[in-house]
Structure formats: structure tokens, C-alpha cells
Scaffold this active site. Sequence first.
Site, PDB file in Angstrom:
ATOM      1  N   LEU A  11       0.841  -1.199   0.000  1.00  0.00           N
ATOM      2  CA  LEU A  11       0.000   0.000   0.000  1.00  0.00           C
ATOM      3  C   LEU A  11       0.875   1.248   0.000  1.00  0.00           C
ATOM      4  O   LEU A  11       1.644   1.474   0.927  1.00  0.00           O
ATOM      5  CB  LEU A  11      -0.911   0.015   1.232  1.00  0.00           C
ATOM      6  CG  LEU A  11      -1.837  -1.188   1.400  1.00  0.00           C
ATOM      7  CD1 LEU A  11      -2.855  -0.893   2.491  1.00  0.00           C
ATOM      8  CD2 LEU A  11      -2.543  -1.523   0.089  1.00  0.00           C
ATOM      9  N   ALA A  13      -0.492   4.384  -1.530  1.00  0.00           N
ATOM     10  CA  ALA A  13      -1.292   5.444  -2.139  1.00  0.00           C
ATOM     11  C   ALA A  13      -1.391   6.686  -1.262  1.00  0.00           C
ATOM     12  O   ALA A  13      -1.896   7.716  -1.690  1.00  0.00           O
ATOM     13  CB  ALA A  13      -2.691   4.921  -2.448  1.00  0.00           C
ATOM     14  N   ARG A  18       1.397  14.194   6.597  1.00  0.00           N
ATOM     15  CA  ARG A  18       2.170  14.555   7.784  1.00  0.00           C
ATOM     16  C   ARG A  18       3.660  14.763   7.486  1.00  0.00           C
ATOM     17  O   ARG A  18       4.403  15.263   8.319  1.00  0.00           O
ATOM     18  CB  ARG A  18       1.968  13.487   8.881  1.00  0.00           C
ATOM     19  CG  ARG A  18       0.577  13.517   9.483  1.00  0.00           C
ATOM     20  CD  ARG A  18       0.303  12.309  10.358  1.00  0.00           C
ATOM     21  NE  ARG A  18      -0.093  11.126   9.578  1.00  0.00           N
ATOM     22  CZ  ARG A  18      -0.356   9.934  10.111  1.00  0.00           C
ATOM     23  NH1 ARG A  18      -0.249   9.767  11.421  1.00  0.00           N
ATOM     24  NH2 ARG A  18      -0.716   8.921   9.355  1.00  0.00           N
ATOM     25  N   GLY A  83      -9.127   4.733   2.788  1.00  0.00           N
ATOM     26  CA  GLY A  83      -8.666   3.846   3.842  1.00  0.00           C
ATOM     27  C   GLY A  83      -7.893   2.637   3.341  1.00  0.00           C
ATOM     28  O   GLY A  83      -7.896   2.324   2.148  1.00  0.00           O
TER      29      GLY A  83
HETATM   30  C1  UD1 Z   1      -1.986   2.110  10.126  1.00  0.00           C
HETATM   31  C2  UD1 Z   1      -2.941   1.138  10.806  1.00  0.00           C
HETATM   32  C3  UD1 Z   1      -2.617   1.093  12.299  1.00  0.00           C
HETATM   33  C4  UD1 Z   1      -1.191   0.660  12.488  1.00  0.00           C
HETATM   34  C5  UD1 Z   1      -0.237   1.553  11.693  1.00  0.00           C
HETATM   35  C6  UD1 Z   1       1.154   0.953  11.691  1.00  0.00           C
HETATM   36  C7  UD1 Z   1      -5.067   1.147   9.582  1.00  0.00           C
HETATM   37  C8  UD1 Z   1      -6.461   1.630   9.561  1.00  0.00           C
HETATM   38  N1  UD1 Z   1      -4.297   1.580  10.593  1.00  0.00           N
HETATM   39  O1  UD1 Z   1      -2.214   3.411  10.643  1.00  0.00           O
HETATM   40  O2  UD1 Z   1      -3.470   0.177  12.946  1.00  0.00           O
HETATM   41  O3  UD1 Z   1      -0.855   0.693  13.852  1.00  0.00           O
HETATM   42  O4  UD1 Z   1      -0.644   1.672  10.324  1.00  0.00           O
HETATM   43  O5  UD1 Z   1       2.086   1.788  11.084  1.00  0.00           O
HETATM   44  O6  UD1 Z   1      -4.681   0.365   8.716  1.00  0.00           O
HETATM   45  N2  UD1 Z   1      -2.827   3.940   2.393  1.00  0.00           N
HETATM   46  C9  UD1 Z   1      -3.330   3.830   1.112  1.00  0.00           C
HETATM   47  N3  UD1 Z   1      -4.594   4.255   0.854  1.00  0.00           N
HETATM   48  C10 UD1 Z   1      -5.404   4.761   1.830  1.00  0.00           C
HETATM   49  C11 UD1 Z   1      -4.893   4.885   3.132  1.00  0.00           C
HETATM   50  C12 UD1 Z   1      -3.607   4.453   3.385  1.00  0.00           C
HETATM   51  O7  UD1 Z   1      -2.625   3.371   0.207  1.00  0.00           O
HETATM   52  O8  UD1 Z   1      -6.546   5.114   1.507  1.00  0.00           O
HETATM   53  C13 UD1 Z   1      -1.464   3.457   2.661  1.00  0.00           C
HETATM   54  C14 UD1 Z   1      -0.503   4.554   3.069  1.00  0.00           C
HETATM   55  O9  UD1 Z   1       0.186   5.047   1.935  1.00  0.00           O
HETATM   56  C15 UD1 Z   1       0.438   3.827   4.021  1.00  0.00           C
HETATM   57  C16 UD1 Z   1      -0.404   2.724   4.604  1.00  0.00           C
HETATM   58  O10 UD1 Z   1      -1.514   2.557   3.741  1.00  0.00           O
HETATM   59  O11 UD1 Z   1       1.535   3.257   3.327  1.00  0.00           O
HETATM   60  C17 UD1 Z   1      -0.875   3.034   6.007  1.00  0.00           C
HETATM   61  O12 UD1 Z   1      -1.609   4.232   6.017  1.00  0.00           O
HETATM   62  P1  UD1 Z   1      -1.392   5.330   7.155  1.00  0.00           P
HETATM   63  O13 UD1 Z   1      -2.296   6.459   6.862  1.00  0.00           O
HETATM   64  O14 UD1 Z   1       0.036   5.614   7.330  1.00  0.00           O
HETATM   65  O15 UD1 Z   1      -1.963   4.518   8.418  1.00  0.00           O
HETATM   66  P2  UD1 Z   1      -1.657   4.775   9.958  1.00  0.00           P
HETATM   67  O16 UD1 Z   1      -2.515   5.878  10.447  1.00  0.00           O
HETATM   68  O17 UD1 Z   1      -0.206   4.895  10.172  1.00  0.00           O
HETATM   69 CA    CA Z   2       1.564   4.899   8.838  1.00  0.00          CA
END
Ligand code: UD1
Ligand code: CA
Length: 454
Positions: A11, A13, A18, A83
Site C-alpha cells: 500500500l 497510495a 504529515r 482507507g
Molecule cells: C496504520 C494502521 C494502524 C497501524 C499503523 C502501523 C489502519 C487503519 N491503521 O495506521 O493500525 O498501527 O498503520 O504503522 O490500517 N494507504 C493507502 N490508501 C489509503 C490509506 C492508506 O494506500 O486510503 C497506505 C498509506 O500510503 C500507508 C499505509 O496505507 O503506506 C498506512 O496508512 P497510514 O495512513 O500511514 O496509516 P496509519 O494511520 O499509520
Molecule cells: Ca503509517
Amino acid sequence: MTVRTCLAIVLAAGEGTRMRSALPKVLHAVAGRSLLAHVLGAVAAARCATTAVVVGPHHESVVAEAKRVVPNAECFEQRSRKGTAHAVLAAEAAIARGADDILIVYGDTPFIRAATLTRLRAAVAAGAAVAVVAFRPANPSGYGRLVVEKGKLVAIREEADASTKERASGLCNGGIMALAGAQALSILRRIGQKNRKGEFYLTDAVEMARAMKLDAVAIEVEEDEVRGINTKSQLAEAEAIAQQRLRAKALDAGVTLIAPETVFLSADTKFGKDIVVEPYVVFGEKVIVEDGATVRSFSHLAGAHVGKGASVGPFARLRPGTRLGDGARVGNFVEVKEAAIEAGAKANHLSYIGDASVGAGANIGAGTITCNYDGSEKHRTVIGRDAFIGSNSALVAPVEIGAGAYIGSGSVITKNVPPRALALARGRQVVKEEGATRLRELRSLGKKRKDSSG
Ligand code: UD1
Ligand code: CA
């Protein structure tokens, strides 16, 4: 026993708001390598043959990086960010093709080890529908919490949605998960968006599996392995950890780092044996240092190959395309770019050697400059073996200095010099007997006139 098939979904995207940067988050680098490349490296090492990368809209640069590292990676665009579960479903076509194990790895978790991914796959092979990586961070804030009831993992709650009791749990979600391929799509499709952010959370896969009477398990790892990078501070912390590991690895391999904490390495830095690196040296990407070489303080190297027994610095800058032959010496305030300095050749002081080749045993005097750029194009300078370039010479490229030729200091060389020739190209020296005395007399006369008139 048949080998289980595996699809890894990375993932990537997220905009990485931040990070406060125009660069997509996963392209930020740790130890000279993008976060995405670190993750893809671990996935490949876990022998996961098919890789899908989920990228955001207009993230051509992320696609390019994914293909650079894994040429057959399939990229899927997540059009709107709803998400982590929504992101996984962007790769639905790949999941639907069917794989025994589906690994889901977040692109912002660069230290994940292949061994952990293998453990997750083993948990799925043993019957779990969902296996997640858990850890106990020193500071759990920002991470999702694992909810365990009677020894069983029943849910993962994001911090914003967690109750005080759930939040008190120190066991957090590492952001890496494996799903059983057979159940993956039905689990993912059940995930809703009932949470504070209104997003489809991948973490809900645990509750969905439970509701389907399937098993979910957690595998615990050290914090460093699953450090997620959301901010520049976390990026800096990750860099510090990566550097510590690279230094330890170099020391273990026998490299002498006099002050390891001051030496910065890249993930791909390669060292031979009996190398000494003095304090305060930076190794950018693609540097190879061969046996017996010395890299002295305050040098900066990138894309350079340092031959056996060669000496670099102090205060040297080796830019991409530099190749130093065995025993070559590049001293203080010398910059080298796209140039080969063959065995035993020396450029010891204050020089720029760019787009050039310097033959074996040649001596480049202090202040020598290869004038490689005419304002629009770059040109080459070729210096033959054992040539001697006098101090403060400008070699205006394209130009060739033959083997064994001798260039008088202060020359501006614009034409080729044949082998063994002597070339002097500077203004003739004019000497006037007692001229200095005359000059001083004239000056003091002028000063007296000014004083009396003022
Ligand atoms: C996420 C987890 C959290 C965990 C943490 C560990 C979820 C809901 N939460 O939180 O439980 O403790 O990672 O680091 O999964 N991304 C997409 N598309 C989206 C949203 C996110 O591709 O619509 C990707 C982001 O680029 C990233 C990853 O998913 O690489 C995680 O997303 P991020 O927003 O960083 O999640 P956290 O809030 O860190
Ligand atoms: Ca993260």
C-alpha cells in the site's frame, strides 16, 4: 508438498500529508533507498513471486520506482483515498486471480524483515484466515491497538476509536498482515466504514474474520521492525536506526571505522577488506571501496568505485562516474565526476576533474581544472599515462594530453599536446629591474599630493 503461492500487496497510495512534502511519502529515502524499495526488497526476499503496488492518483513517480525495483510489479491506482482496506481492494483483480497467501505490507514500514513475512505466511498455512504483526512500542500513540480476549485476537482498534481500556493495551498493530487467499475477498468486502474517520480500515479484517468464525492470530516482533514513518521526525529516527545497522554490518565485515557514529552509509555501500574510514565521511548511493583503501575525514562519495589501496581525502568529493584505479590518490578539495583516475595517478590538491580520464601514474598539480563545460555542452579531457600537469593549469576540453607530456604550471591548454611534449601556455613574464622601487616611489608621491590638497 506443493509450494504455496503468494501475492504481496504494497500500500503506497497515501499522500503522506504529515510529511509536509511534495514528494509522495514512500519515495522518501532511508539509507539512500526509498521506503518503497526497502519494503519491496523484503517482499522479494520472502519469495513472494507476485507483487501488486497500490498507488495514488498522479503518482507516476511511485509507479516508476516500483518498476525499477521489481520490473514485473503490477501497479493499481486507488482513485480516492478511503482507507487501507479500500486501498487493498484497488488490487482486487490481482486477488481474484487466486493465491494461497496474500501479504499486505504498508509502504511506509521500511524495516520489515523477510523472516517476519515468512512467519505470517506460515500462520496462514497453519489455518489462520488473518495473521497480523504486533509489537509493543515504547510510545504507542498513533498506532492501532490489538484487542485480545481470552488469549484470542478479536479486533484491532484505531487509536481515535479505542476505548480507554483498549487504548491502555500496549500491544499495537504493526501494519503488516497476511490473509488466506481463499477467504481474502469475502473478508475485505465485509469491511465497512463505521469509525471516526469514516474510512475502510484494513484492521477490521480481524473482526470480520471472527464474525465468519475464522481464526485471526498475531505475531509479535521488535518495535524497530515495524516502525511506521508518517513524519519527518520518524524518518530521521528511522535513518538513525538504519545507519546504526549499516555501521555494525561494516564493522562486522572488518572495515575500520574510527568513529562509526560520524560515518554515513547507504544500503548498497560495498567494502572490501582492510579499509580504513576516518571520522566524518558520507557514502551516498552506489559506492564500492576495494581492499586496503583509505577514505579520510570529511569526504563525500557517491557513485564512485575506489580501487585497491587508493586514498581519498581528507575533504574530497567523488561524484557519480568516478573510478579510482589501484593506489590512486585524490587529496583535499578535489572534486571528481565521470572520470577514471588510473592506477597510481595523483590529484592531491584543489582540483576539478570532470568528464576525463587520467592515465596511470599521471600527476595532476594543485589547482588543475578540466574545463569540461562550454556553457552548453560537456566535453572530455584525456590525460595520458605518466603525464605531468603543472599547478593551476586549465585544460579546456575537448583536449588530449599525450602520455608522458609535461604541462607548465599556469597553462591554459586549448589544443592537444602530443606524447612526451612540453607545453607552456601562459603570458610571458616581464621583469623590470628596480621596477618595484619605482612603483613605491610613485605611490608615495601621489599620496603626499592628495594630503596637501585635502
Ligand atoms: C496504520 C494502521 C494502524 C497501524 C499503523 C502501523 C489502519 C487503519 N491503521 O495506521 O493500525 O498501527 O498503520 O504503522 O490500517 N494507504 C493507502 N490508501 C489509503 C490509506 C492508506 O494506500 O486510503 C497506505 C498509506 O500510503 C500507508 C499505509 O496505507 O503506506 C498506512 O496508512 P497510514 O495512513 O500511514 O496509516 P496509519 O494511520 O499509520
Ligand atoms: Ca503509517
